[in-house]
Design an enzyme around this catalytic site. Sequence first.
Site, PDB file in Angstrom:
ATOM      1  N   SER A  48       0.863  -1.191   0.000  1.00 26.20           N
ATOM      2  CA  SER A  48       0.000   0.000   0.000  1.00 26.20           C
ATOM      3  C   SER A  48       0.890   1.229   0.000  1.00 26.20           C
ATOM      4  CB  SER A  48      -0.910   0.008   1.230  1.00 26.20           C
ATOM      5  OG  SER A  48      -1.780  -1.098   1.215  1.00 26.20           O
ATOM      6  N   LYS A  68      -7.233   1.753  -2.394  1.00 28.94           N
ATOM      7  CA  LYS A  68      -6.780   1.375  -1.048  1.00 28.94           C
ATOM      8  C   LYS A  68      -6.774   2.578  -0.103  1.00 28.94           C
ATOM      9  CE  LYS A  68      -5.197  -0.831   2.447  1.00 28.94           C
ATOM     10  NZ  LYS A  68      -4.001  -1.666   2.512  1.00 28.94           N
ATOM     11  N   LYS A 100       1.102   5.329   8.265  1.00 26.67           N
ATOM     12  CA  LYS A 100       1.756   5.330   6.951  1.00 26.67           C
ATOM     13  C   LYS A 100       0.733   5.507   5.841  1.00 26.67           C
ATOM     14  CE  LYS A 100       2.252   1.680   4.761  1.00 26.67           C
ATOM     15  NZ  LYS A 100       1.573   0.929   3.656  1.00 26.67           N
TER      16      LYS A 100
END
Length: 293
Positions: free
Chosen positions: A94, A169, A237
Amino acid sequence: MKIGFIGLGIMGKPMSKNLVKAGYDVVVSNHTKAAADELVTLGATAKSNAEIGRECDLIITMVQNTPQVREVLLGPDGVIGTAKPGTVVIDMSSIDPVETRKIGEELAKKGIDMLDAPVSGGEPKAIDGTLAVMCGGKKALFDKYREVLGKMAASVTYVGELGAGNVAKLANQIVVAVNIAAVSEALMLARKAGADPELVYQAIRGGSAGSSVMDAKAPMILAHNYKPGFRIELHIKDLTNVLNAAHAVTSPVPLASQVMEMMQSLKADGCEKDDHSALAKYYEKMANMQIGK
């Protein structure tokens, strides 16, 4: 077909295991030897990233973030130096979709095609092979490798050109983060107002407020079980990538920004290794009360 799999962390290890169990010839690489050795006992082989580039027709990467993807694919000992034209890379990490496209451009110069196929579902769904995969890239490549992706997932969806998988995502991570925060906020209200949060959860889960996120995370919050399926530091993140991508296209993300600050507060308290359901701790600290019994 020989499949290279680079990255055997909390998600990559069970995903690669499912490929081995499905009967594929899998070659693995990881920065720690123990995880690779575990795959070898199941029938995989372990080699370097460069050797994977040389030997494998399909290479899957599942690493932490953009710098790690760049390192294993484009670095001095990466795939790009040894892979033959026609090799296909599927990055299931991701990362920032802008960076995905840049990496794809570099690979294309060597005749290497790329799909981005990040996943949702966390460690439990990685283990049982029921992840949701959102894939970007050439549709013909997606069609060709959909069966392989299906050995690791219950849902495999094509969402557009290269980078679109990571856009999907990031959208997913906004919804999950805000949902967990909302569940935590609601359960704390129940506790402070004198109701049983467990009974409130049972009362609302079947209505419009119900969601898979609520059903996965509310029991953890009520039990104070923050063993990570997806760590706070990893969601930080992802939200960093959300903010970067959103700012690049001038898309406002005030809710994602707020949850990011909540997670940063938890990181400052030393909770970054906890599951992201530990967002509840933010509310417990502010309210000076635990949600669960």
